[in-house]
Design a protein around this motif. Sequence first.
Motif, mmCIF file in Angstrom:
data_model
loop_
_atom_site.group_PDB
_atom_site.id
_atom_site.type_symbol
_atom_site.label_atom_id
_atom_site.label_comp_id
_atom_site.label_asym_id
_atom_site.label_seq_id
_atom_site.Cartn_x
_atom_site.Cartn_y
_atom_site.Cartn_z
ATOM 1 N N HIS A 503 0.820 -1.219 0.000
ATOM 2 C CA HIS A 503 0.000 0.000 0.000
ATOM 3 C C HIS A 503 0.855 1.272 0.000
ATOM 4 C CE1 HIS A 503 -3.179 -2.777 0.580
ATOM 5 N NE2 HIS A 503 -3.025 -2.941 1.874
ATOM 6 N N GLY A 504 1.937 1.273 -0.763
ATOM 7 C CA GLY A 504 2.761 2.458 -0.895
ATOM 8 C C GLY A 504 3.767 2.688 0.201
ATOM 9 N N LYS A 505 3.814 1.821 1.181
ATOM 10 C CA LYS A 505 4.747 1.964 2.301
ATOM 11 C C LYS A 505 5.774 0.834 2.316
ATOM 12 C CE LYS A 505 1.448 4.182 5.504
ATOM 13 N NZ LYS A 505 2.205 5.427 5.772
ATOM 14 N N VAL A 506 6.942 1.101 2.890
ATOM 15 C CA VAL A 506 7.942 0.056 3.118
ATOM 16 C C VAL A 506 7.612 -0.635 4.435
ATOM 17 C CG1 VAL A 506 10.365 -0.422 3.575
ATOM 18 C CG2 VAL A 506 9.743 1.237 1.820
ATOM 19 N N VAL A 507 7.339 -1.933 4.380
ATOM 20 C CA VAL A 507 7.008 -2.663 5.602
ATOM 21 C C VAL A 507 8.199 -3.440 6.137
ATOM 22 C CG1 VAL A 507 4.571 -2.868 5.024
ATOM 23 C CG2 VAL A 507 6.134 -4.663 4.304
ATOM 24 N N GLU A 508 9.203 -3.670 5.278
ATOM 25 C CA GLU A 508 10.399 -4.371 5.718
ATOM 26 C C GLU A 508 11.508 -4.156 4.698
ATOM 27 O OE1 GLU A 508 11.605 -8.790 7.515
ATOM 28 O OE2 GLU A 508 9.526 -8.282 7.055
ATOM 29 N N THR A 509 12.737 -4.059 5.178
ATOM 30 C CA THR A 509 13.883 -3.900 4.283
ATOM 31 C C THR A 509 15.120 -4.490 4.949
ATOM 32 O OG1 THR A 509 15.153 -2.303 2.975
ATOM 33 C CG2 THR A 509 14.479 -1.608 5.167
ATOM 34 N N GLY A 510 16.087 -4.893 4.121
ATOM 35 C CA GLY A 510 17.313 -5.473 4.653
ATOM 36 C C GLY A 510 17.982 -6.370 3.642
ATOM 37 N N PRO A 511 19.061 -7.066 4.040
ATOM 38 C CA PRO A 511 19.709 -8.030 3.153
ATOM 39 C C PRO A 511 18.711 -9.092 2.692
ATOM 40 C CG PRO A 511 21.089 -7.578 5.061
ATOM 41 C CD PRO A 511 19.773 -6.931 5.328
ATOM 42 N N THR A 512 18.768 -9.447 1.407
ATOM 43 C CA THR A 512 17.748 -10.320 0.817
ATOM 44 C C THR A 512 17.615 -11.641 1.560
ATOM 45 O OG1 THR A 512 18.189 -9.340 -1.342
ATOM 46 C CG2 THR A 512 17.025 -11.440 -1.310
ATOM 47 N N GLU A 513 18.728 -12.318 1.792
ATOM 48 C CA GLU A 513 18.671 -13.639 2.417
ATOM 49 C C GLU A 513 18.067 -13.557 3.813
ATOM 50 O OE1 GLU A 513 18.886 -17.650 2.077
ATOM 51 O OE2 GLU A 513 19.350 -16.145 0.553
ATOM 52 N N GLN A 514 18.395 -12.498 4.537
ATOM 53 C CA GLN A 514 17.859 -12.322 5.892
ATOM 54 C C GLN A 514 16.347 -12.110 5.865
ATOM 55 O OE1 GLN A 514 19.896 -9.381 8.410
ATOM 56 N NE2 GLN A 514 17.882 -8.658 9.085
ATOM 57 N N VAL A 515 15.889 -11.256 4.947
ATOM 58 C CA VAL A 515 14.450 -10.955 4.863
ATOM 59 C C VAL A 515 13.661 -12.190 4.444
ATOM 60 C CG1 VAL A 515 12.703 -9.619 3.616
ATOM 61 C CG2 VAL A 515 14.785 -8.491 4.432
ATOM 62 N N LEU A 516 14.187 -12.979 3.489
ATOM 63 C CA LEU A 516 13.439 -14.126 2.969
ATOM 64 C C LEU A 516 13.485 -15.341 3.890
ATOM 65 C CD1 LEU A 516 14.215 -14.014 -0.874
ATOM 66 C CD2 LEU A 516 12.327 -12.982 0.395
ATOM 67 N N THR A 517 14.542 -15.476 4.674
ATOM 68 C CA THR A 517 14.633 -16.629 5.577
ATOM 69 C C THR A 517 14.060 -16.324 6.964
ATOM 70 O OG1 THR A 517 16.901 -15.993 6.167
ATOM 71 C CG2 THR A 517 16.633 -17.636 4.418
#
Length: 536
Positions: A503-517
């Motif tokens: 909805h137009g907002k950033v809800v999470e950000t970070g290194p890809t592997e960390q965010v996906l795992t």
Amino acid sequence: MTDPILSVENAKISFHTVAGQIDAVKNVSFSVARGETLAVVGESGSGKSVTARAIMGMLASNARVGEDTKILFDGDDISEWSDLQLQDIRGRRIAMIFQEPLTSLNPVYKIGDQVGEIITAHRKISKADLKREVIRLLDEVQLPDPETRFSQYPHEMSGGQRQRVMIAMALANTPDLLIADEPTTALDVTVQAEILSLLKDLQKKHGMAVILITHDLTVVSKVSDKVVVMRQGEVVERGDTQEVFDNPRHPYTQHLINSDPKGHPDPLPETAEPVLSCSDMSISFLLKSGGFFNPKLKELKAVDNISATIHKGETLGIVGESGSGKTTLGMAMIRLGHYQKGEITFQGDRVDHLSRKELQPYRTRMQVVFQDPFSSLNPRMIIRQILEEGLIVNNIGGNSAERDALLRQALDDVHMPHSALDRFAHEFSGGQRQRLAIARAIVLSPEFILLDEPTSALDLSIQAQIIDLLRDLRRKRDLSYVFISHDLKVVRALCHNVIVMQHGKVVETGPTEQVLTDPQTPYTRRLVDAAFNVLA
């Protein structure tokens, strides 16, 4: 299963071109019964979509169908039918979801009118009932705020939302046979699972037969009963889906099954300098609904106070559901979209306040690959003209011979033959057109490329090649990418860092592997579950 509602026997289809005859489909046979899902898989250019268009009687004027070809629908050989006879069953008994929604939807008509036309072409209905029926269909395919979307034009929607409109149009008359040509290509993973579940429910309710053309083997393994594997216009393997996946006999089938995106991006040096950054970006749109005398305006915040930085050699992924603002943010970063607020810096220079003329020197340094390759390639120009246009405008290459060498190198990089230079965009499959769009971007040797769903139209084996290509180009030229995608498997393989939008907002950000795992928000966990466990 009952007797086949559709049987294709000895299909042979060729095209007469300037370069000679091209045999696109060679002796292809298959059948599908009511309530059954048949998946047709294979690389781009293998003849999947051509076979589907032959069933609908929608081949190009330069196509030739073999004399022995038979297409039997509910006992009738429709390969011999006139166009007038076929019109009676198209959209009513046989419907098709096309691969590229932007080129399939009429840009000058509203969504409600286009969906309604499918209904009124085959049955009588009052205007009030028609509007209710269209809104119900839009709601059924999970299109948000269907009452507002009813009065919108195709360009006012995201790619995934346009694809859902196409699905609603195909299902409008509850057909006996639905041909779905990459129906979930433009959809994010959560909506993909919802749409596939919807198709399965409607299939079960109406006893509908489905031919699913796709390159996503995860989808095939979950939803299809039978599978046909095509390569270079021929069927190389067929059988029950589970059997083919558990025991693939043909080397090509084995290659497809083992072509999931693999690997991880090279680590970034800690000293990498910023290439592009944006801070406090905000973008909103006014959505109009209601009648002429009672208009209603509603503000949609597509991008809400977002900041991001891309370093030299970095690939930043932007993921989220359709309509989350991914493409709007990306286009604003390179000044191809409007915005109300924010600062944009490229290679140390502020570019957010520059005029169109002042931005021109930056255009070769910042390139973009659009989501829909067919609508972004000029249909009146041959590929040589399309690729060479940027070189001529920006005075790159001293003469035609030098420019020709640059064009051929770009085609080599995207695994396309040099003969493509003298052909038109409509002569290529969807995946081939996407590779040509990537060639157009890299031929200018940019420093930064915005990639808007660049692999969404590609089959898995070509997708893996494009990922390797993008990695190689990044290493050789210190390129930086913003990679917009709904395919988290590709994001994991290619992106150093990721931004998750809702909805137009950033809800999470970070290194890809960390965010996906180890996702920290319920929304990200839902995306990850849907990406790696389709319909599970």
